[in-house]
Motif scaffolding. Sequence first.
Motif, PDB file in Angstrom:
ATOM      1  N   UNK A 148     -65.884  50.062 -51.724  1.00  0.00           N
ATOM      2  CA  UNK A 148     -64.826  49.626 -52.667  1.00  0.00           C
ATOM      3  C   UNK A 148     -64.776  50.437 -53.962  1.00  0.00           C
ATOM      4  N   UNK A 149     -65.048  51.852 -53.723  1.00  0.00           N
ATOM      5  CA  UNK A 149     -65.248  52.499 -55.222  1.00  0.00           C
ATOM      6  C   UNK A 149     -66.328  52.556 -55.882  1.00  0.00           C
ATOM      7  N   UNK A 150     -67.521  51.750 -55.192  1.00  0.00           N
ATOM      8  CA  UNK A 150     -68.759  51.784 -56.028  1.00  0.00           C
ATOM      9  C   UNK A 150     -69.489  53.299 -55.972  1.00  0.00           C
ATOM     10  N   UNK A 151     -70.216  53.525 -56.926  1.00  0.00           N
ATOM     11  CA  UNK A 151     -70.800  54.664 -56.993  1.00  0.00           C
ATOM     12  C   UNK A 151     -72.379  54.591 -57.212  1.00  0.00           C
ATOM     13  N   UNK A 152     -73.042  54.708 -56.037  1.00  0.00           N
ATOM     14  CA  UNK A 152     -74.551  54.112 -56.374  1.00  0.00           C
ATOM     15  C   UNK A 152     -75.755  55.419 -56.506  1.00  0.00           C
ATOM     16  N   UNK A 153     -75.193  56.355 -56.350  1.00  0.00           N
ATOM     17  CA  UNK A 153     -76.091  57.567 -56.841  1.00  0.00           C
ATOM     18  C   UNK A 153     -75.317  58.822 -57.627  1.00  0.00           C
ATOM     19  N   UNK A 154     -75.988  59.535 -58.077  1.00  0.00           N
ATOM     20  CA  UNK A 154     -75.415  60.660 -58.998  1.00  0.00           C
ATOM     21  C   UNK A 154     -76.245  61.695 -58.309  1.00  0.00           C
ATOM     22  N   UNK A 155     -75.670  62.849 -57.834  1.00  0.00           N
ATOM     23  CA  UNK A 155     -76.103  64.036 -57.338  1.00  0.00           C
ATOM     24  C   UNK A 155     -77.106  64.653 -58.500  1.00  0.00           C
ATOM     25  N   UNK A 156     -78.454  65.314 -57.867  1.00  0.00           N
ATOM     26  CA  UNK A 156     -79.002  66.059 -58.751  1.00  0.00           C
ATOM     27  C   UNK A 156     -79.144  67.534 -58.490  1.00  0.00           C
ATOM     28  N   UNK A 157     -79.558  68.205 -57.199  1.00  0.00           N
ATOM     29  CA  UNK A 157     -79.352  69.475 -56.929  1.00  0.00           C
ATOM     30  C   UNK A 157     -78.975  69.517 -55.227  1.00  0.00           C
ATOM     31  N   UNK A 158     -78.416  70.465 -54.928  1.00  0.00           N
ATOM     32  CA  UNK A 158     -77.999  70.540 -53.542  1.00  0.00           C
ATOM     33  C   UNK A 158     -78.828  71.609 -52.860  1.00  0.00           C
ATOM     34  N   UNK A 159     -79.204  71.249 -51.732  1.00  0.00           N
ATOM     35  CA  UNK A 159     -79.939  72.251 -50.821  1.00  0.00           C
ATOM     36  C   UNK A 159     -79.239  73.383 -50.396  1.00  0.00           C
ATOM     37  N   UNK A 160     -79.954  74.598 -50.291  1.00  0.00           N
ATOM     38  CA  UNK A 160     -79.002  75.538 -50.074  1.00  0.00           C
ATOM     39  C   UNK A 160     -79.627  76.281 -48.603  1.00  0.00           C
ATOM     40  N   UNK A 161     -78.715  77.203 -47.958  1.00  0.00           N
ATOM     41  CA  UNK A 161     -79.211  77.521 -46.776  1.00  0.00           C
ATOM     42  C   UNK A 161     -78.885  79.049 -46.806  1.00  0.00           C
ATOM     43  N   UNK A 318     -80.296  65.296 -52.691  1.00  0.00           N
ATOM     44  CA  UNK A 318     -80.859  64.178 -53.276  1.00  0.00           C
ATOM     45  C   UNK A 318     -80.149  63.453 -54.535  1.00  0.00           C
ATOM     46  N   UNK A 319     -80.240  62.342 -54.717  1.00  0.00           N
ATOM     47  CA  UNK A 319     -79.552  61.675 -56.061  1.00  0.00           C
ATOM     48  C   UNK A 319     -80.349  60.836 -56.703  1.00  0.00           C
ATOM     49  N   UNK A 320     -79.939  60.385 -58.079  1.00  0.00           N
ATOM     50  CA  UNK A 320     -80.599  59.401 -58.763  1.00  0.00           C
ATOM     51  C   UNK A 320     -80.066  58.029 -58.438  1.00  0.00           C
ATOM     52  N   UNK A 355     -77.890  73.716 -58.738  1.00  0.00           N
ATOM     53  CA  UNK A 355     -76.981  72.958 -59.397  1.00  0.00           C
ATOM     54  C   UNK A 355     -75.853  72.423 -58.380  1.00  0.00           C
ATOM     55  N   UNK A 356     -75.629  71.275 -58.783  1.00  0.00           N
ATOM     56  CA  UNK A 356     -74.138  70.826 -57.938  1.00  0.00           C
ATOM     57  C   UNK A 356     -73.001  70.756 -58.746  1.00  0.00           C
ATOM     58  N   UNK A 357     -73.247  71.340 -60.092  1.00  0.00           N
ATOM     59  CA  UNK A 357     -72.141  71.483 -60.899  1.00  0.00           C
ATOM     60  C   UNK A 357     -71.284  72.485 -60.402  1.00  0.00           C
TER      61      UNK A 357
END
Length: 438
Positions: A148-161, A318-320, A355-357
């Motif tokens: 319902x629109x909740x945000x339970x985690x904020x991303x910190x870094x993305x895995x790259x391939x 992963x996220x906080x 970064x995920x920015x």
Amino acid sequence: MSFVKTVFVSCFAALLILAATGCSSSGKGTNDPSVQTNEAAKPVTLTMYFKCFAVSDDDFARDFAGPVSRKYPHITLQKIDCTDANQFNQMIVAKELPDIIDDGITNIPILLDMDVPTDLNELVRKYEFELGAITPQILQFFKQFGQNGELYSLPRTQNVFATYYNKDLFDKFGVAYPVDGMTWDQYIELAKRLTVVERDSRYYGLQMGYFNRLQTQLSLPFTDPATGKALIQQHEGWRSMFSVFQTIFSIPNNRPPAAGVLYHGLNRFTKDRNVAILPDIFIGQAMDQFNKEGIGWDIASFPVFADKPKTGIGVFANGFVIPKTSKHKEEAFQAIAHLLSPEVQAEATRNGNMTVLDRKDIKQNFLENSAVYRGKNIPAFYYNNVAEPYITTKYDLVASNAYTEALRQFIFGSKDLNTVLREAEETANKAIASERAK
């Protein structure tokens, strides 16, 4: 699912590397929580638990505690290491949850079953944290875990391939090195020329990591969010994915020695040194041994499907999470907000945590501080775009286990693809029904 029955689940990504978020200037000229709060800066110690991976003391000081203490001298971050599979459940029983959890985003349903995460929307609004600074696909993936629109985690870094390749083996068999932008079909043709048996030596042309790499690349859902039923027969992409694996491992002498090690291409590439091509996750310091031994290697962009050029792997991050039980939610968010700021994320990216920015200028500095990757084709890691997110449900892990085993059976068995997919769906649905009944 009762928490006492919950099993510790490792990250889908499996090695290191997490995901990042960012804040940028608001109309008031700052996105700095320390400026916007009127609370007294009382000394506080925040515990941070790394739920599915290890972080060294040096890396923690460099990437977490150091940046926070310099910004907020009154906040001290204290690391809690992952020790065993039962640790998190024991924390819950003892009512000793940390202030911040760093965990794989696909583990959020497990935390929600335990009623752990705080909805971060209120804190985001209070501190005018700009979610729009995050790469859209990553933010979309994180948001969908809130019904319902909740945000339970904020991303910190993305895995790259990327595609790692052993230059010495290419040279040995007179094959030209791969370049960025190549398709799966093109890599399969290279693999045919690089799969060789010589007396007592065997060389694999191309080996694979875990199957969810291609699953996210094709944005394939495991289950239907409306019904909870398995979808492996309903999406043509699953058939395409299984076919790619079959084609790769149908190359004479390229199939792994046993079904149990089908997804262990990383070990064969880094330890056995008999694999020419490995398209997989960023493997960091593992390549340092190649450098020390004088083994030639480099990287190219991850293979793409011909009809989806420049579409790379999906969201692995992963996220906080801030648990509801934390007595320091405000300070925890302050710490997170700073760790996700452009300046901190820029340095993290230079150290190998992408970064995920949504900032090309930051991404271009990936691994700048790494001696291991000096002189390598680092832009290959961000050559492709992030694939569109697939729709998740709380039964994805159950279905994934069934699909994983089905692919092993398909590669090493004698059943046709239609039969394998049908049986995989039946197995997944039975497992989901059993999970629902708990």
